[in-house]
Each structure stands twice: as structure tokens, then as C-alpha cells.
Scaffold this active site. Structure first.
Site, PDB file in Angstrom:
ATOM      1  CG  ASP A 108      -1.851   1.211   1.252  1.00  0.00           C
ATOM      2  OD1 ASP A 108      -2.424   1.536   0.193  1.00  0.00           O
ATOM      3  OD2 ASP A 108      -2.006   1.845   2.307  1.00  0.00           O
ATOM      4  CB  SER A 109       0.179   4.779  -0.723  1.00  0.00           C
ATOM      5  OG  SER A 109      -0.962   4.910   0.101  1.00  0.00           O
ATOM      6  CB  CYS A 165      -3.080   0.345  -2.576  1.00  0.00           C
ATOM      7  SG  CYS A 165      -3.067   2.050  -3.123  1.00  0.00           S
ATOM      8  CG  HIS A 171      -5.120   5.120   4.118  1.00  0.00           C
ATOM      9  ND1 HIS A 171      -4.561   4.479   3.048  1.00  0.00           N
ATOM     10  CD2 HIS A 171      -4.097   5.739   4.777  1.00  0.00           C
ATOM     11  CE1 HIS A 171      -3.254   4.707   3.038  1.00  0.00           C
ATOM     12  NE2 HIS A 171      -2.946   5.462   4.075  1.00  0.00           N
ATOM     13  CB  CYS A 178      -9.586   4.611   0.212  1.00  0.00           C
ATOM     14  SG  CYS A 178      -7.963   5.100   0.863  1.00  0.00           S
ATOM     15  CD  GLU A 225      -0.262   7.376   5.439  1.00  0.00           C
ATOM     16  OE1 GLU A 225       0.938   7.564   5.646  1.00  0.00           O
ATOM     17  OE2 GLU A 225      -0.754   6.243   5.261  1.00  0.00           O
TER      18      GLU A 225
HETATM   19  N1  DGL Z   1      -4.838   3.189   0.677  1.00  0.00           N
HETATM   20  C1  DGL Z   1      -4.897   3.587  -0.668  1.00  0.00           C
HETATM   21  C2  DGL Z   1      -6.148   3.219  -1.393  1.00  0.00           C
HETATM   22  O1  DGL Z   1      -6.759   2.220  -1.052  1.00  0.00           O
HETATM   23  C3  DGL Z   1      -4.298   4.891  -1.112  1.00  0.00           C
HETATM   24  C4  DGL Z   1      -4.311   6.056  -0.250  1.00  0.00           C
HETATM   25  C5  DGL Z   1      -3.447   7.150  -0.805  1.00  0.00           C
HETATM   26  O2  DGL Z   1      -2.230   6.966  -0.776  1.00  0.00           O
HETATM   27  O3  DGL Z   1      -3.978   8.153  -1.277  1.00  0.00           O
HETATM   28  O4  DGL Z   1      -6.534   3.862  -2.328  1.00  0.00           O
END
Ligand code: DGL
Length: 277
Positions: free
Chosen positions: A11-12, A74, A197, A195, A161
Site C-alpha cells: 500500500d502507499s 491499495c 485507509h 480506500c 496518515e
Molecule cells: N490506501 C490507498 C487506497 O486504497 C491509497 C491512499 C493514498 O495513498 O492516497 O486507495
């Protein structure tokens, strides 16, 4: 001696931990390597070319670390880079290895969740602009089965984050986006947290979503889909190591990742910094 490969989870940043946690719960026997590209997060606001480059570099790195299978935990990378990586990069890197994403299994699960077909998709700008969810829905179910309402929530990833889950600031942005979503379609009965996150904001999200609305978060869906994939692909499964080891890497600050990662995973983790290029 049998020395099998690892499963990479990428993931990012921290979001993919919401997927890894459920994967480990369901499939604890395998070895996992988690890579968070925190130094270059967020991905959600970046162009197609940049997300593709970052994701391809991360896949290459995970392959070098003996991962036979990589899960893009991600949505942004799944939306913008997965197809090219599967169709182009894999052939050049190692045609035996595989990379899987999170969007297809989530779309497959929709029919189990929604009763009236009104779906809200919350995701990063990149995922929303790619239209991956509506396109995948149309491919799988045709044009008329679901009414898809998409909304980008660009402030939500920075909240996560930065460990801002419950304060007044987080509440403001979560409430604002959900009000906007329901103003676009008041009949929504299922929300996709598109997402990885966003599940970390779930307690707050639930406060602003009517009780009858189902919230689809991807951890359970992706872990079940991985288990199913391994059943269908014994040639991949038999080449995986089974020591139940979990290694964590970040491209940024390892101490910070250990701290926040431990909170998200619910137990202490050790993390190393990794330079991707
Ligand atoms: N967690 C990621 C997603 O599912 C990306 C979040 C990001 O880096 O903007 O899209």
C-alpha cells in the site's frame, strides 16, 4: 529443504494494514511481507503515470524479496496500475508470479450486500477519476443492476496518515463527505469504503451513516478472495512458505511506522526502512 515464497502486501502507507490484518486472521500459516510506501504517500492525488511507476517499483522490490504473490492492498494502485502490471510488467519480471488487486473482489461482493442496488463509493480522487468501480460493476453485472454514486474524500487519507481519527477535525471532514454522498442519492443502502485507509475511520463513519446502510470494508472480502484464489491455484499455494512470519517495511520512518502500525494491528510490530530506488 523446502524454501517457499512469501505473500507481499503493498500500500502507499498504513491503509493496507487493514487488509493484512484480516488476511493474517484467515490465513495465518503463510509468510507475509508488508510494504508501505509512506515516503511517497498519498498516491490518491497523483497522476496515472506516477502511481504506475511507484507501484511497479514496489512490485519489483517485493519480487526481489522472494514474494511469489503480491496483493495490492491499495485501491488507487489497483485502479491505476494493476492491469498494466499484470499485462506488461509481469511478463518481463517473472511470468510465474502474480499480482492481485482489491477492486474486483469488492465488486463481486456487492450483490451479497445491497438490496435496492443503490451503492455509494468513497475513495481517493485517483480511484474515483479512474471510474474503476462503475466500470467493473458494468462489466460484471451489466449497466442496470446498480446505481453507483461516487465521491472522492481527499482529506481522509491525510487524517489517517497523521493519526487523526477522532478529533473535531476528523469529525468535520468525515461528516461533510457523508452528507454530500447522501445528498447525491438518499437511497444508498450500501457504502463501499474504496480506500484501504478508510476502515481506520470506521467508528467515526458509522456515526454519520444511517443504521440500515451496510458498510463494505475490504479486509474480510479480500482475505476470503485470496483464500479462494489459493484453492483454485495449487501450483501457487504449494510454493508458499508456511512459517507464519510477518515482516514490515516502510520507505519512510521505521520508528513511526512501528508506533502507528502497532496501533492498527493491535499488537507490537517491528519495521525496517527500505529504499525502493
Ligand atoms: N490506501 C490507498 C487506497 O486504497 C491509497 C491512499 C493514498 O495513498 O492516497 O486507495
Amino acid at each position: 529443504m523446502f524454501k517457499g515464497g512469501n505473500i507481499g502486501v503493498f500500500d502507499s502507507g498504513y491503509g493496507g494494514l487493514t487488509i493484512l490484518k484480516e488476511i493474517i486472521r484467515l490465513l495465518p500459516q503463510y509468510n507475509y511481507v508488508y510494504l508501505g510506501d509512506n515516503a511517497r504517500a498519498p498516491y490518491g492525488t497523483r497522476s496515472f503515470e506516477v502511481v504506475y511507476q511507484y507501484a511497479a517499483e514496489s512490485v519489483r522490490k517485493l519480487f526481489e524479496m522472494n514474494c511469489n504473490l503480491v496483493i495490492f492492498a491499495c485501491n488507487t494502485a489497483s485502479a491505476k496500475a494493476l492491469r498494466s502490471i499484470q499485462q506488461v510488467d509481469l511478463l518481463q519480471l517473472d511470468a510465474e508470479k502474480r499480482v492481485l488487486g482489491v477492486i474486483r473482489p469488492s465488486v463481486e461482493a456487492l450483490s451479497r450486500f445491497s438490496r435496492n442496488g443503490h451503492i455509494g463509493v468513497l475513495a481517493t480522487r485517483g480511484t474515483i477519476a479512474s471510474c474503476s468501480y462503475p466500470l467493473e460493476v458494468e462489466k460484471l453485472y451489466g449497466a442496470d443492476r446498480f446505481k453507483m454514486t461516487q465521491l472522492a474524500c481527499p482529506m481522509w487519507v491525510p487524517l489517517v496518515e497523521n493519526n487523526e481519527f477522532s478529533g473535531a477535525g476528523a469529525e468535520y471532514f468525515v461528516r461533510k463527505s457523508l452528507e454530500e454522498l447522501f445528498a447525491s442519492d438518499a437511497e444508498i443502502d450500501t457504502i463501499v469504503l474504496g480506500c484501504t485507509h478508510y476502515p481506520l475511520l470506521l467508528p467515526l463513519i458509522e456515526r454519520f451513516v444511517p443504521a440500515h446502510v451496510k458498510i463494505l470494508s475490504q479486509g474480510q472480502i479480500v482475505s476470503e478472495s485470496l483464500a479462494n484464489y489459493l484453492l483454485r491455484h495449487p501450483e501457487m499455494e504449494k510454493n508458499l512458505a508456511r512459517e507464519g512470519k510477518h515482516d514490515y517495511y516502510t520507505t519512510d520512518n521505521a520508528a513511526l511506522f512501528e508506533h502507528l502500525g502497532s496501533v492498527f494491528m493491535g499488537h507490537e510490530i517491528k519495521c525496517n526502512r527500505l529504499q525502493i530506488c
